[in-house]
Design an enzyme around this catalytic site. Sequence first.
Site, PDB file in Angstrom:
ATOM      1  N   THR A 153      18.202  21.524  39.002  1.00 36.51           N
ATOM      2  CA  THR A 153      17.949  22.698  38.554  1.00 36.51           C
ATOM      3  C   THR A 153      19.667  22.803  38.363  1.00 36.51           C
ATOM      4  OG1 THR A 153      18.001  24.206  40.335  1.00 36.51           O
ATOM      5  CG2 THR A 153      15.664  23.875  39.326  1.00 36.51           C
ATOM      6  N   HIS A 180      33.137  41.084  34.186  1.00 37.20           N
ATOM      7  CA  HIS A 180      33.773  39.784  33.285  1.00 37.20           C
ATOM      8  C   HIS A 180      33.047  38.458  32.727  1.00 37.20           C
ATOM      9  CE1 HIS A 180      37.067  41.370  35.529  1.00 37.20           C
ATOM     10  NE2 HIS A 180      36.099  41.141  37.225  1.00 37.20           N
ATOM     11  N   LYS A 237      15.106  26.862  36.312  1.00 36.46           N
ATOM     12  CA  LYS A 237      16.541  27.987  36.446  1.00 36.46           C
ATOM     13  C   LYS A 237      15.676  29.052  35.540  1.00 36.46           C
ATOM     14  CE  LYS A 237      20.031  27.169  38.577  1.00 36.46           C
ATOM     15  NZ  LYS A 237      20.257  26.328  40.009  1.00 36.46           N
TER      16      LYS A 237
HETATM   17  O1  LIG Z   1      42.648  44.736  32.859  1.00 30.85           O
HETATM   18  C1  LIG Z   1      42.115  43.752  34.015  1.00 30.85           C
HETATM   19  N1  LIG Z   1      43.316  44.960  34.815  1.00 30.85           N
HETATM   20  C2  LIG Z   1      42.483  44.612  36.638  1.00 30.85           C
HETATM   21  O2  LIG Z   1      43.373  44.716  36.962  1.00 30.85           O
HETATM   22  C3  LIG Z   1      42.379  43.179  36.540  1.00 30.85           C
HETATM   23  N2  LIG Z   1      42.262  42.205  37.516  1.00 30.85           N
HETATM   24  C4  LIG Z   1      41.842  41.308  36.539  1.00 30.85           C
HETATM   25  O3  LIG Z   1      41.497  39.792  37.869  1.00 30.85           O
HETATM   26  N3  LIG Z   1      41.844  40.760  35.906  1.00 30.85           N
HETATM   27  C5  LIG Z   1      42.068  42.001  35.503  1.00 30.85           C
HETATM   28  N4  LIG Z   1      42.088  42.758  34.282  1.00 30.85           N
END
Ligand SMILES: O=c1[nH]c(=O)c2[nH]c(=O)[nH]c2[nH]1
Length: 292
Positions: A56, A251, A11
């Site tokens: 994998t 994220h 992977k």
């Molecule tokens: O600080 C954030 N604002 C958002 O508008 C948002 N939307 C989300 O899915 N996570 C977050 N986090």
Amino acid sequence: MAEVVQHRHGKARVRVGRVWREGTRHAFVEWSVSVLLSSRCDPAFTVGDNSSIVATDSIKNTVYVKAKECTAIISMEEFAIFLGEHFVKTYPQVTGAQINIIEIPWEPITINGEIHNHGFKLGKGSHTCEVTIDAYGSAIVLSGLEGLALLKTTQSGFEGFVRDKFTLLPEVRERILATEVRAVWRYRSKPSCYNKAFETVRNKLMDVFFGPPVSGVYSPSVQNTLYLMGERVMQRLPEIESIKLSMPNLHFIPVNMPTVGVKFDHDVYLPTDEPHGTIEASLTRKSGHSKL
Ligand SMILES: O=c1[nH]c(=O)c2[nH]c(=O)[nH]c2[nH]1
């Protein structure tokens, strides 16, 4: 009838973020891990018999399991050895493992000479400008900051947002907050030194994002943190008329795979940059209108 002479599988680019919390001081690494196994599984290629293949997907999961098992901070070379040994020791048909890792160069933040407990950045960002001159020689000066990646391992949450049939996101008071700041500001008067003003903006943006070195500051959303960052820049520099900030929400997804031995405890994350949240706003002094 052909003979398979050489084959490997594995992977590539398994992204992993690992936080070690030693009291209130956090250590953090982000790695992109690739694994290639040499193994005796010729029949998979020649006759479609998969019985010797380590999938994998399992290889990818193992990266997270082993990252979780590293309860003390570890170099990526040591991690690669630990991971590679696992594959050759666990599966008799695996005759070798090649592990490649790239470390993203997150570095701890220093505020006024003091190392921040949970703040990290990538590089310094670039200084940009756009100047427009009209026929009378009057200039509009926009300055900017691009590509300043900031991350804090705690003191961030997101709660109280719209919940309806489309909502899956849990409400949290503890998450990693990571972004790459882009800022453009317009001067209403000439600062004594554009470069110094740029440095002041950059430092102010970081001070507000991270908060004090020991305690940090809680962020209820990227939106609120962005607003406070812009507001503090304009308070500090009266020469600035307006500022536009763009802060993607990069994220870091909790890795929670209890059935394979990774129960999330704010330690192992999957970093992503696609898709990312997009948060932007322009702020202007109360009397004026933003011309950004
Ligand atoms: O600080 C954030 N604002 C958002 O508008 C948002 N939307 C989300 O899915 N996570 C977050 N986090």
